[in-house]
Motif scaffolding. Structure first.
Motif, PDB file in Angstrom:
ATOM      1  N   ASP A 117      13.318  18.903  41.972  1.00  9.37           N
ATOM      2  CA  ASP A 117      13.857  17.626  41.260  1.00  9.37           C
ATOM      3  C   ASP A 117      14.905  17.990  40.297  1.00  9.37           C
ATOM      4  O   ASP A 117      15.961  16.959  39.896  1.00  9.37           O
ATOM      5  CB  ASP A 117      12.707  16.754  40.928  1.00  9.37           C
ATOM      6  CG  ASP A 117      11.982  16.196  42.340  1.00  9.37           C
ATOM      7  OD1 ASP A 117      12.514  16.380  43.167  1.00  9.37           O
ATOM      8  OD2 ASP A 117      10.875  15.739  42.187  1.00  9.37           O
ATOM      9  N   SER A 118      14.613  18.736  39.375  1.00 10.96           N
ATOM     10  CA  SER A 118      15.353  19.253  38.308  1.00 10.96           C
ATOM     11  C   SER A 118      16.794  19.428  38.727  1.00 10.96           C
ATOM     12  O   SER A 118      17.794  19.200  38.084  1.00 10.96           O
ATOM     13  CB  SER A 118      14.717  20.282  37.279  1.00 10.96           C
ATOM     14  OG  SER A 118      13.506  19.773  36.900  1.00 10.96           O
TER      15      SER A 118
ATOM     16  N   TYR B 129      18.547  16.512  39.917  1.00  6.62           N
ATOM     17  CA  TYR B 129      18.991  15.668  38.693  1.00  6.62           C
ATOM     18  C   TYR B 129      20.127  16.102  38.122  1.00  6.62           C
ATOM     19  O   TYR B 129      21.053  15.494  37.663  1.00  6.62           O
ATOM     20  CB  TYR B 129      17.721  15.520  37.627  1.00  6.62           C
ATOM     21  CG  TYR B 129      18.110  14.597  36.421  1.00  6.62           C
ATOM     22  CD1 TYR B 129      18.157  13.381  36.601  1.00  6.62           C
ATOM     23  CD2 TYR B 129      18.534  15.583  35.378  1.00  6.62           C
ATOM     24  CE1 TYR B 129      18.655  12.654  35.488  1.00  6.62           C
ATOM     25  CE2 TYR B 129      18.728  14.666  34.124  1.00  6.62           C
ATOM     26  CZ  TYR B 129      18.524  13.386  34.355  1.00  6.62           C
ATOM     27  OH  TYR B 129      19.235  12.517  32.921  1.00  6.62           O
TER      28      TYR B 129
ATOM     29  N   ASN C 217      23.063  15.468  39.974  1.00  6.52           N
ATOM     30  CA  ASN C 217      23.625  13.884  39.910  1.00  6.52           C
ATOM     31  C   ASN C 217      24.515  13.771  38.710  1.00  6.52           C
ATOM     32  O   ASN C 217      25.403  13.092  38.732  1.00  6.52           O
ATOM     33  CB  ASN C 217      22.334  12.975  40.050  1.00  6.52           C
ATOM     34  CG  ASN C 217      21.649  13.298  41.367  1.00  6.52           C
ATOM     35  OD1 ASN C 217      22.467  13.503  42.613  1.00  6.52           O
ATOM     36  ND2 ASN C 217      20.620  12.875  41.457  1.00  6.52           N
ATOM     37  N   GLN C 218      23.724  14.561  37.615  1.00  7.18           N
ATOM     38  CA  GLN C 218      24.491  14.366  36.084  1.00  7.18           C
ATOM     39  C   GLN C 218      25.909  14.870  36.412  1.00  7.18           C
ATOM     40  O   GLN C 218      26.675  14.497  35.737  1.00  7.18           O
ATOM     41  CB  GLN C 218      23.679  15.102  35.298  1.00  7.18           C
ATOM     42  CG  GLN C 218      22.298  14.175  34.774  1.00  7.18           C
ATOM     43  CD  GLN C 218      22.528  12.717  34.334  1.00  7.18           C
ATOM     44  OE1 GLN C 218      22.249  11.818  34.983  1.00  7.18           O
ATOM     45  NE2 GLN C 218      23.143  12.669  33.212  1.00  7.18           N
TER      46      GLN C 218
END
Length: 361
Positions: A236-237, A240, A243-244
């Motif tokens: 998930d990190s 994330y 996505n950033q």
């Protein structure tokens, strides 16, 4: 016209074969016919003949047997029955059956004090217990579920040699290995059953070998669960961060190779390359399985149901004495009638042989 000797011989052999098959079925039919005729003569017709001949004696005997059974039915102690479903874990099924046998031995010995101490009930309540019964709760739903769970741990070679019917039938030889069992209790008090719930709820929990297996299983499962949770957090990190990066990019291109453009640099987009969504689904499925396993194995003996407050009346056919006595007398009379026929046959044969010997002399 076909004059080929070989062809004619084959036709004769074929006719003989079908004739033999026909004779075989005819013989089987005659055997079945004679069998039912024999049963009719010895179980119905001959007893009927004797009843017609001796009805003044037999009819009062049948009435007396029925009335005696009726009296015993009125005087017998009322019995009650209740049951629970249990699922043994950590290969404890054999121990469950052994303990049920031990409880029944205490009942047979009328050791109500020891039985009361084990079950944590009063001696009066333990004296009301008649019998404990246990058997596998065979049903197709459990069969399919257990078979599917078993095949998950096998390689392809082992799966090729595994047969569903053979797998299910294996429990007939070792029934204590079946996943779920029914424990029935018969008692003379209708309200004793609910008081047995605490005993079965803590069944086998204090036996060291099963406690050790449970502890090791839970420890290993929790470690595996934590590993999967860490992998999920890392995944998930990563997602994330991606996505950033996409959000902060100056230009987003819809590129065929799954990449993004950040400023003047082209960055590989890993969703396509590593299939992060699919990996996340696999981790979530693994976590789900571990949690279910922990839930299903948090007890050495899991109670799938509990004894109710009151048991149900227990009155099987063998306790309905008016019918048991009547049927028992009828069976006894049929045996006696057939013995009389055998004795008559032996006497007739003996006299024939004696007459034949006298004629020869």
């Amino acid at each position: 016209m076909n004059n080929d000797p070989l062809t004619n011989q084959q036709e004769i052999d074929l006719i003989s074969f079908f004739r033999a098959i026909g004779n075989l079925f005819k013989s089987i039919g005659n055997i079945v016919k004679y069998f039912f005729v024999y049963l009719f003569n010895h179980l119905i017709y001959r007893p009927f003949v004797y009843f017609k001949k001796f009805k003044k004696i037999l009819l009062p005997l049948l009435i007396i047997a029925f009335l005696l059974g009726l009296v015993l039915d009125m005087a017998k102690k009322e019995l009650y029955i209740s049951e629970i479903l249990v699922t043994p874990a950590y290969d404890s099924g054999k121990e469950v059956y052994t303990n049920i046998t031990y409880l029944n031995s205490l009942i047979d010995q009328q050791d109500t004090v020891q039985l009361a101490e084990i079950l944590k009930i009063s001696p009066e309540e333990s004296a009301s217990l008649i019998k404990f019964k246990i058997e596998p709760n065979y049903n197709e739903r459990i069969n399919a579920k257990h078979f599917n769970e078993y095949t998950m741990y096998l390689d392809s070679l082992a799966l090729e040699n595994l047969n569903y019917e053979k797998f299910i039938n294996s429990f007939k030889d070792q029934k204590f290995d079946y996943p779920q069992h029914v424990i029935q209790v018969i008692a003379s008090k209708p309200d004793v059953f609910q008081k047995l719930n605490p005993y079965f709820d803590n069944f086998l929990e204090n036996i060291d070998i099963f406690k050790k297996r449970k502890t090791e299983f839970i420890r290993t499962s929790e470690l595996l669960l934590e590993e999967n949770m860490n992998s999920l957090r890392q995944l998930d990190s990563l997602r994330y961060a991606i996505n950033q990066a996409i959000k902060n990019t100056g230009q987003v291109g819809d590129l065929p190779n799954g990449s993004v453009i950040v400023g003047s640099s082209q960055i590989k987009f890993p969703e396509t390359q590593y299939d992060l969504f699919k990996k996340r689904e696999k981790i979530l499925e693994s976590i789900r399985r571990i949690r279910i396993s922990l839930l299903e194995n948090n007890e050495i003996l899991k109670m799938n149901s509990f004894f109710p407050e009151m048991g149900e009346p227990y009155n099987p056919f063998q306790r309905q004495f008016k019918f048991v006595f009547l049927l028992g007398l009828i069976i006894l009379l049929i045996i006696i009638f057939n013995l009389i026929d055998v004795i008559h046959y032996l006497n007739r044969r003996y006299h024939r042989e004696q007459n034949h010997i006298n004629e020869v002399d």
